[in-house]
Design an enzyme around this catalytic site. Structure first.
Site, mmCIF file in Angstrom:
data_model
loop_
_atom_site.group_PDB
_atom_site.id
_atom_site.type_symbol
_atom_site.label_atom_id
_atom_site.label_comp_id
_atom_site.label_asym_id
_atom_site.label_seq_id
_atom_site.Cartn_x
_atom_site.Cartn_y
_atom_site.Cartn_z
ATOM 1 N N LYS A 56 0.841 -1.206 0.000
ATOM 2 C CA LYS A 56 0.000 0.000 0.000
ATOM 3 C C LYS A 56 0.872 1.251 0.000
ATOM 4 C CE LYS A 56 -3.972 1.925 2.596
ATOM 5 N NZ LYS A 56 -4.874 1.699 3.760
ATOM 6 N N SER A 87 -9.802 1.655 2.814
ATOM 7 C CA SER A 87 -8.951 2.423 1.926
ATOM 8 C C SER A 87 -7.912 1.595 1.173
ATOM 9 C CB SER A 87 -8.228 3.504 2.724
ATOM 10 O OG SER A 87 -7.352 2.922 3.678
ATOM 11 N N SER A 146 -9.929 -0.687 7.012
ATOM 12 C CA SER A 146 -9.356 -0.555 5.670
ATOM 13 C C SER A 146 -8.669 -1.780 5.108
ATOM 14 C CB SER A 146 -8.371 0.615 5.627
ATOM 15 O OG SER A 146 -9.092 1.805 5.452
#
Ligand code: GLN
Length: 486
Positions: free
Chosen positions: A79, A154, A178
């Site tokens: 990420k 997210s 997330s």
């Protein structure tokens, strides 16, 4: 090698035995990426040259008889809020566009010393604020099971990359859901560890008392493998625990005989998609058939979770994001007249709407005269929520619940309604507030063929219980690994 659906465990076995070259494993990942990434948009940065060089180094180790580690030659996506010194780390924000950190996150060091090969950085909601990946400053990511839908957020890019088998495993971060929410919506396994289990050193801060890094995978075994590699003490994160890290892989065949499983009434609510409830209740029956005992329990303060989270997380975010001032690093407005103007214009142009909304909410909650009424009150209710879990765990070993109230929604459906977006995390936020470990794994499909996720939670540092329950359910259901072919 061209089987892009191989698990991380299988790849590393083949690479360590010399049957498959790490360079072939990595180039096969890039072939798959070339095929599906144009439709999915999971990545912000790809690094073929760096990845091939890392793979060659792994192959040289194998050739010389050395052990490259438990993730030898495994392609991994990371990420974009996790610091990599050789790749940009933008948090999907204009304010950090093209920013390359001067150091590696602890988890990146651990991945690399285990022989993993980082192929690129994945898209996300800006600064990890969002539930759909639509808040990226650069592009939305699409759900590989249905390209008209969001992958969740997210960590949507990390979830989509694994769901579409571009990589077998990836890392995300989870502040309020997330990792678990996008895992549920993309049919992957996503784990939020106990707060303090994994070092946050090099994770760009959102809500520091809630943030944890964790893995995505298509199997529970790969989840345990990644957890084993990334967990453990790190003196550079003072909140990282020195609690011993067990061999997470050793619990996968333990079974759930006589395990006490709680079903909290507050997680089966009006307005949730009936197919989600049905699937999770069916999974509870599967657990019973495997010898576990299910009990109805109550977590009475659950109804405050979203409200408490949006005070605590925004308060911490408003403080954490004060560092983006256009002076230290990142974007700086070219138009400033004086220092205050520099701050204002840099932040006006550098941050997106949702990030500004959070900074304003958090600044308000912390401001003089209001902090007692909002911030302090939220912390008090947070302790009550934690106590709910402590009490429940006197009677049960693990708690199961739906991960999300619905399956993946359409791109654009909730983007103009922040409250309804915030509500997609109703079932995941409590585990962050209570600091407990929680996994989401696929437990079925709805009538449109979209994945449904079930969440399994346990007391702090009992990842072993989560993993053994997840592995048993995965075996009994026989639906994993789910691989989308967009
Ligand atoms: N969706 C939640 C939010 O917008 C959780 C995000 C996260 O876990 N990083 O804050």
């Amino acid at each position: 090698m061209s089987d892009y659906t191989l698990s991380a465990s299988a790849i590393s076995r083949l690479v360590r035995s010399g049957d498959v070259k790490a360079v072939d494993s990595v180039s096969s990942a890039f072939t798959r990426i070339e095929q599906v990434e144009p439709r999915v948009d999971a990545f912000l940065h790809l690094d073929r040259a760096g990845a091939m060089a890392a793979a060659e180094a792994v192959d040289r180790m194998v050739a010389s008889g050395a052990d490259p580690g438990p993730l030898a030659g495994v392609p991994v996506a990371v990420k974009d809020n996790i610091a990599t010194p050789d790749l940009p780390t933008s948090c999907a924000s204009r304010i950090l566009k093209n920013y390359v950190p001067p150091y590696s996150a602890a988890v990146v060091e651990r991945l690399r010393s285990a022989g993993a090969v980082i192929v690129g950085k994945t898209n996300m909601d800006e600064f990890a604020m969002g539930s759909s990946c639509e808040n990226s400053a650069f592009k939305p990511t699409r759900n590989p099971h249905d390209l008209s839908r969001i992958p969740g957020g997210s960590s949507g890019g990390s979830a989509a990359a694994v769901a579409s088998a571009m990589v077998p495993v990836s890392l995300g971060s989870d502040t309020g859901g997330s990792i678990r929410q996008p895992a549920a919506l993309t049919g992957t396994v996503g784990f939020k560890p106990t707060y303090g289990r994994v070092s946050r050193y090099g994770l760009i801060a959102f809500g520091s008392s809630l943030d944890q890094i964790g893995p995505f995978s298509r199997t529970v075994e790969d989840c345990a493998l990644l957890m084993k590699v990334i967990s453990g003490r790190d003196p550079r994160d003072s909140t990282c625990s020195s609690t011993a890290v067990p061999d997470f892989l050793s619990f996968l065949n333990d079974g759930v005989r006589s395990l006490r499983i709680g079903l909290p009434a507050e997680y089966f609510i009006d307005g949730m998609q009936p197919e989600v409830e049905k699937s999770v209740r069916a999974a509870a029956e599967v657990f019973t058939s495997l010898g576990a005992r299910t009990l109805d329990i109550s977590l009475p303060h659950t109804r405050f979770a979203v409200a408490v989270y949006y005070v605590v997380a925004t308060a911490e975010a408003s403080s954490n994001l004060a560092r983006y001032d256009g002076v230290h690093y990142g974007y700086r407005t070219p138009e400033a007249v004086g220092l205050v103007d520099l701050y204002q214009k840099t932040r006006r142009d550098g941050f997106g709407d949702e990030v500004k909304r959070r900074i304003m909410l958090g600044t308000f909650a912390l401001s003089s005269g209001y902090s007692e009424a909002y911030y302090k009150k939220a912390l008090q209710v947070r302790s009550l929520m934690k106590r709910d879990f402590d009490l429940a765990f006197q009677d049960v070993d693990v708690i199961i619940a739906p991960t999300t109230p619905t399956t993946a929604f359409r791109i654009g459906e909730k983007i103009n309604d922040p409250l309804s977006m915030y509500l997609s995390d109703v079932f995941t936020i409590s585990a962050n507030l209570a600091t407990i470990p929680a996994v989401s794994l696929p437990c079925g499909l709805d009538s449109s063929g979209l994945p449904i996720g079930i969440q399994i939670m346990a007391p702090p540092f009992r990842e072993d219980l989560v993993l053994k329950a997840a592995a048993s359910l995965e075996r009994a259901l026989g639906i994993a690994p789910l691989t989308a072919d967009p």
